[in-house]
Motif scaffolding. Structure first.
Motif, PDB file in Angstrom:
ATOM      1  N   THR A 254     -43.096   3.164  28.145  1.00 27.19           N
ATOM      2  CA  THR A 254     -42.277   2.663  27.031  1.00 27.19           C
ATOM      3  C   THR A 254     -41.379   1.505  27.481  1.00 27.19           C
ATOM      4  O   THR A 254     -41.027   0.633  26.693  1.00 27.19           O
ATOM      5  CB  THR A 254     -41.428   3.794  26.452  1.00 27.19           C
ATOM      6  OG1 THR A 254     -40.724   4.456  27.514  1.00 27.19           O
ATOM      7  CG2 THR A 254     -42.304   4.826  25.743  1.00 27.19           C
ATOM      8  N   LEU A 255     -40.942   1.539  28.721  1.00 30.12           N
ATOM      9  CA  LEU A 255     -40.218   0.465  29.417  1.00 30.12           C
ATOM     10  C   LEU A 255     -38.795   0.227  28.917  1.00 30.12           C
ATOM     11  O   LEU A 255     -37.870   0.110  29.719  1.00 30.12           O
ATOM     12  CB  LEU A 255     -41.019  -0.843  29.393  1.00 30.12           C
ATOM     13  CG  LEU A 255     -42.380  -0.792  30.102  1.00 30.12           C
ATOM     14  CD1 LEU A 255     -43.036  -2.179  30.103  1.00 30.12           C
ATOM     15  CD2 LEU A 255     -42.261  -0.263  31.517  1.00 30.12           C
ATOM     16  N   THR A 256     -38.569   0.107  27.614  1.00 29.97           N
ATOM     17  CA  THR A 256     -37.208  -0.193  27.137  1.00 29.97           C
ATOM     18  C   THR A 256     -36.545   1.070  26.589  1.00 29.97           C
ATOM     19  O   THR A 256     -37.215   1.952  26.052  1.00 29.97           O
ATOM     20  CB  THR A 256     -37.225  -1.254  26.025  1.00 29.97           C
ATOM     21  OG1 THR A 256     -37.819  -0.698  24.839  1.00 29.97           O
ATOM     22  CG2 THR A 256     -38.003  -2.488  26.454  1.00 29.97           C
ATOM     23  N   PRO A 257     -35.199   1.178  26.702  1.00 30.33           N
ATOM     24  CA  PRO A 257     -34.494   2.326  26.126  1.00 30.33           C
ATOM     25  C   PRO A 257     -34.757   2.494  24.629  1.00 30.33           C
ATOM     26  O   PRO A 257     -34.834   3.618  24.130  1.00 30.33           O
ATOM     27  CB  PRO A 257     -33.022   2.000  26.405  1.00 30.33           C
ATOM     28  CG  PRO A 257     -33.062   1.178  27.649  1.00 30.33           C
ATOM     29  CD  PRO A 257     -34.292   0.321  27.494  1.00 30.33           C
ATOM     30  N   TYR A 258     -34.888   1.377  23.905  1.00 30.23           N
ATOM     31  CA  TYR A 258     -35.182   1.453  22.470  1.00 30.23           C
ATOM     32  C   TYR A 258     -36.486   2.208  22.239  1.00 30.23           C
ATOM     33  O   TYR A 258     -36.562   3.107  21.399  1.00 30.23           O
ATOM     34  CB  TYR A 258     -35.283   0.047  21.889  1.00 30.23           C
ATOM     35  CG  TYR A 258     -35.562   0.025  20.392  1.00 30.23           C
ATOM     36  CD1 TYR A 258     -34.519  -0.074  19.475  1.00 30.23           C
ATOM     37  CD2 TYR A 258     -36.868   0.094  19.901  1.00 30.23           C
ATOM     38  CE1 TYR A 258     -34.769  -0.091  18.113  1.00 30.23           C
ATOM     39  CE2 TYR A 258     -37.125   0.083  18.539  1.00 30.23           C
ATOM     40  CZ  TYR A 258     -36.073  -0.014  17.649  1.00 30.23           C
ATOM     41  OH  TYR A 258     -36.333  -0.014  16.302  1.00 30.23           O
ATOM     42  N   ASN A 259     -37.530   1.858  22.982  1.00 34.16           N
ATOM     43  CA  ASN A 259     -38.815   2.541  22.837  1.00 34.16           C
ATOM     44  C   ASN A 259     -38.727   3.989  23.309  1.00 34.16           C
ATOM     45  O   ASN A 259     -39.321   4.887  22.709  1.00 34.16           O
ATOM     46  CB  ASN A 259     -39.898   1.818  23.641  1.00 34.16           C
ATOM     47  CG  ASN A 259     -40.181   0.422  23.133  1.00 34.16           C
ATOM     48  OD1 ASN A 259     -39.800   0.062  22.024  1.00 34.16           O
ATOM     49  ND2 ASN A 259     -40.838  -0.381  23.945  1.00 34.16           N
ATOM     50  N   GLY A 260     -37.980   4.217  24.386  1.00 29.74           N
ATOM     51  CA  GLY A 260     -37.873   5.562  24.935  1.00 29.74           C
ATOM     52  C   GLY A 260     -37.192   6.539  24.007  1.00 29.74           C
ATOM     53  O   GLY A 260     -37.385   7.751  24.111  1.00 29.74           O
ATOM     54  N   ALA A 261     -36.381   6.036  23.073  1.00 27.38           N
ATOM     55  CA  ALA A 261     -35.666   6.900  22.128  1.00 27.38           C
ATOM     56  C   ALA A 261     -36.512   7.267  20.914  1.00 27.38           C
ATOM     57  O   ALA A 261     -36.037   7.968  20.013  1.00 27.38           O
ATOM     58  CB  ALA A 261     -34.385   6.204  21.672  1.00 27.38           C
ATOM     59  N   GLU A 262     -37.772   6.846  20.871  1.00 24.15           N
ATOM     60  CA  GLU A 262     -38.611   7.060  19.687  1.00 24.15           C
ATOM     61  C   GLU A 262     -38.737   8.542  19.333  1.00 24.15           C
ATOM     62  O   GLU A 262     -38.619   8.924  18.160  1.00 24.15           O
ATOM     63  CB  GLU A 262     -39.996   6.459  19.913  1.00 24.15           C
ATOM     64  CG  GLU A 262     -40.912   6.516  18.700  1.00 24.15           C
ATOM     65  CD  GLU A 262     -40.467   5.611  17.566  1.00 24.15           C
ATOM     66  OE1 GLU A 262     -40.892   5.849  16.420  1.00 24.15           O
ATOM     67  OE2 GLU A 262     -39.696   4.646  17.835  1.00 24.15           O
ATOM     68  N   ALA A 263     -38.988   9.404  20.311  1.00 21.42           N
ATOM     69  CA  ALA A 263     -39.176  10.828  20.022  1.00 21.42           C
ATOM     70  C   ALA A 263     -37.888  11.459  19.506  1.00 21.42           C
ATOM     71  O   ALA A 263     -37.918  12.314  18.607  1.00 21.42           O
ATOM     72  CB  ALA A 263     -39.662  11.563  21.273  1.00 21.42           C
ATOM     73  N   GLN A 264     -36.734  11.037  20.042  1.00 19.66           N
ATOM     74  CA  GLN A 264     -35.458  11.585  19.575  1.00 19.66           C
ATOM     75  C   GLN A 264     -35.195  11.201  18.122  1.00 19.66           C
ATOM     76  O   GLN A 264     -34.724  12.017  17.326  1.00 19.66           O
ATOM     77  CB  GLN A 264     -34.316  11.106  20.465  1.00 19.66           C
ATOM     78  CG  GLN A 264     -34.327  11.711  21.865  1.00 19.66           C
ATOM     79  CD  GLN A 264     -35.084  10.875  22.859  1.00 19.66           C
ATOM     80  OE1 GLN A 264     -36.131  10.292  22.543  1.00 19.66           O
ATOM     81  NE2 GLN A 264     -34.583  10.782  24.081  1.00 19.66           N
ATOM     82  N   VAL A 265     -35.486   9.948  17.777  1.00 20.77           N
ATOM     83  CA  VAL A 265     -35.290   9.506  16.393  1.00 20.77           C
ATOM     84  C   VAL A 265     -36.256  10.241  15.470  1.00 20.77           C
ATOM     85  O   VAL A 265     -35.904  10.634  14.353  1.00 20.77           O
ATOM     86  CB  VAL A 265     -35.490   7.975  16.281  1.00 20.77           C
ATOM     87  CG1 VAL A 265     -35.418   7.523  14.832  1.00 20.77           C
ATOM     88  CG2 VAL A 265     -34.442   7.244  17.121  1.00 20.77           C
ATOM     89  N   TRP A 266     -37.486  10.465  15.927  1.00 24.06           N
ATOM     90  CA  TRP A 266     -38.465  11.219  15.141  1.00 24.06           C
ATOM     91  C   TRP A 266     -37.965  12.630  14.879  1.00 24.06           C
ATOM     92  O   TRP A 266     -38.062  13.135  13.744  1.00 24.06           O
ATOM     93  CB  TRP A 266     -39.792  11.240  15.895  1.00 24.06           C
ATOM     94  CG  TRP A 266     -40.889  12.008  15.202  1.00 24.06           C
ATOM     95  CD1 TRP A 266     -41.735  11.536  14.235  1.00 24.06           C
ATOM     96  CD2 TRP A 266     -41.257  13.371  15.422  1.00 24.06           C
ATOM     97  NE1 TRP A 266     -42.606  12.527  13.842  1.00 24.06           N
ATOM     98  CE2 TRP A 266     -42.339  13.666  14.555  1.00 24.06           C
ATOM     99  CE3 TRP A 266     -40.781  14.368  16.274  1.00 24.06           C
ATOM    100  CZ2 TRP A 266     -42.940  14.924  14.512  1.00 24.06           C
ATOM    101  CZ3 TRP A 266     -41.375  15.623  16.237  1.00 24.06           C
ATOM    102  CH2 TRP A 266     -42.438  15.889  15.361  1.00 24.06           C
ATOM    103  N   LEU A 267     -37.388  13.270  15.891  1.00 29.17           N
ATOM    104  CA  LEU A 267     -36.856  14.629  15.708  1.00 29.17           C
ATOM    105  C   LEU A 267     -35.704  14.650  14.706  1.00 29.17           C
ATOM    106  O   LEU A 267     -35.520  15.627  13.981  1.00 29.17           O
ATOM    107  CB  LEU A 267     -36.376  15.182  17.056  1.00 29.17           C
ATOM    108  CG  LEU A 267     -37.465  15.677  18.005  1.00 29.17           C
ATOM    109  CD1 LEU A 267     -36.873  15.978  19.381  1.00 29.17           C
ATOM    110  CD2 LEU A 267     -38.148  16.916  17.450  1.00 29.17           C
ATOM    111  N   PHE A 268     -34.932  13.576  14.679  1.00 29.67           N
ATOM    112  CA  PHE A 268     -33.808  13.463  13.744  1.00 29.67           C
ATOM    113  C   PHE A 268     -34.283  13.595  12.296  1.00 29.67           C
ATOM    114  O   PHE A 268     -33.537  14.046  11.423  1.00 29.67           O
ATOM    115  CB  PHE A 268     -33.115  12.114  13.968  1.00 29.67           C
ATOM    116  CG  PHE A 268     -31.957  11.839  13.049  1.00 29.67           C
ATOM    117  CD1 PHE A 268     -30.779  12.554  13.152  1.00 29.67           C
ATOM    118  CD2 PHE A 268     -32.038  10.839  12.087  1.00 29.67           C
ATOM    119  CE1 PHE A 268     -29.701  12.293  12.310  1.00 29.67           C
ATOM    120  CE2 PHE A 268     -30.982  10.565  11.244  1.00 29.67           C
ATOM    121  CZ  PHE A 268     -29.799  11.301  11.362  1.00 29.67           C
TER     122      PHE A 268
END
Length: 269
Positions: A193-207
């Protein structure tokens, strides 16, 4: 009613990126940044308010490597909010990490290059230390300090993300040499994923999910396609349910022991 969202380790990296993305999803959330460094947390708060001036952002000091800090923060959070709607257990550290340059160079020119760079197998050695509570620092920071809060949670994996933790493994000029290679590897490995923005995708999905729809034995991975599209992929946790139950009971026993030593009331499970 405005949802109350608390993010541990929110001052940088994936935690900071997650806070930005959550406010884009719902600018009405009451966002609490639970961080070890109040100076860094205040700087992150300023950035968030610059983009969302009407946002409700508060700070609480929380060092998950200290049980006294965890218990004190839990009392403060309860006093301030009375409830939490979302809690992202993001805070974490890496052990003191060393890289084998010999393994790196030989591995890059072997048939195992992708596997080595995806898993760091044979490439990285790590050393841990002991906290004031007498526990391994990585265990207490990444797991047990959060467990003391008294919560069940879903498991997420951000993929390989470049943050201050990962950048600290190698001198900066090595990362400049490796970054083109890492971008190429993304065509073969979706977890880069490389960037923190991309790495947070699963957390935002869970939200966005209903808790009852989630499987406790699944891990939710942030993934990025070769063209940069973010998505979430679920995979079964690589542990049997019986083993997980044994581990959970061990954590309960450890919790009773350490809280008795601190003369603190046991948090409800």
């Amino acid at each position: 009613m405005q949802p109350v969202v608390l993010v541990t380790g929110a001052s940088s990296g994936i935690g900071s990126a997650l806070c930005k993305r959550l406010l884009r999803e719902d600018a009405g959330v009451r966002l609490c940044l639970a961080c070890r460094s109040m100076q860094k947390a205040a700087a992150t708060k300023a950035v968030l308010l610059a983009a969302h001036p009407a946002a409700q952002v508060t700070l609480v000091r929380l060092d998950v490597s200290s049980l006294e800090s965890v218990l004190r923060a839990a009392s403060e959070i309860q006093r301030r909010f009375q409830r939490l709607d979302y809690l992202f257990l993001n805070a974490g550290i890496m052990p003191n990490t060393h890289i084998s340059f010999k393994a790196l160079i030989s591995g890059l020119f072997s048939g195992k290059a992708v596997h080595m760079l995806s898993t760091a197998e044979g490439l990285i050695t790590q050393e841990d230390c002991i906290t004031a509570d007498g526990l391994q620092a990585v265990f207490e920071t990444n797991l047990f300090g959060h467990f003391i809060l008294g919560l069940y949670s879903s498991v997420v994996c951000p993929g390989l993300v470049m943050t201050n933790l990962t950048y600290g493994i190698l001198p900066s000029f090595f990362w400049k040499l490796l970054m083109p290679i890492m971008w190429i590897i993304r065509f073969f490995t979706k977890t880069y994923t490389l960037t923190p923005y991309n790495g947070a995708e699963a957390q935002v999905w869970l939200f966005k999910q209903k808790p009852e729809s989630l499987d406790a034995l699944m891990k939710y991975h942030s993934c990025t396609s070769p063209m940069g599209k973010n998505y979430v992929e679920s995979r079964k946790v690589d542990v049997e349910e019986e083993t997980a139950e044994i581990f959970y009971q061990k954590l309960l026993e450890l919790e009773k022991h350490v809280l008795a030593r601190l003369n603190a009331p046991l948090s409800p499970k």
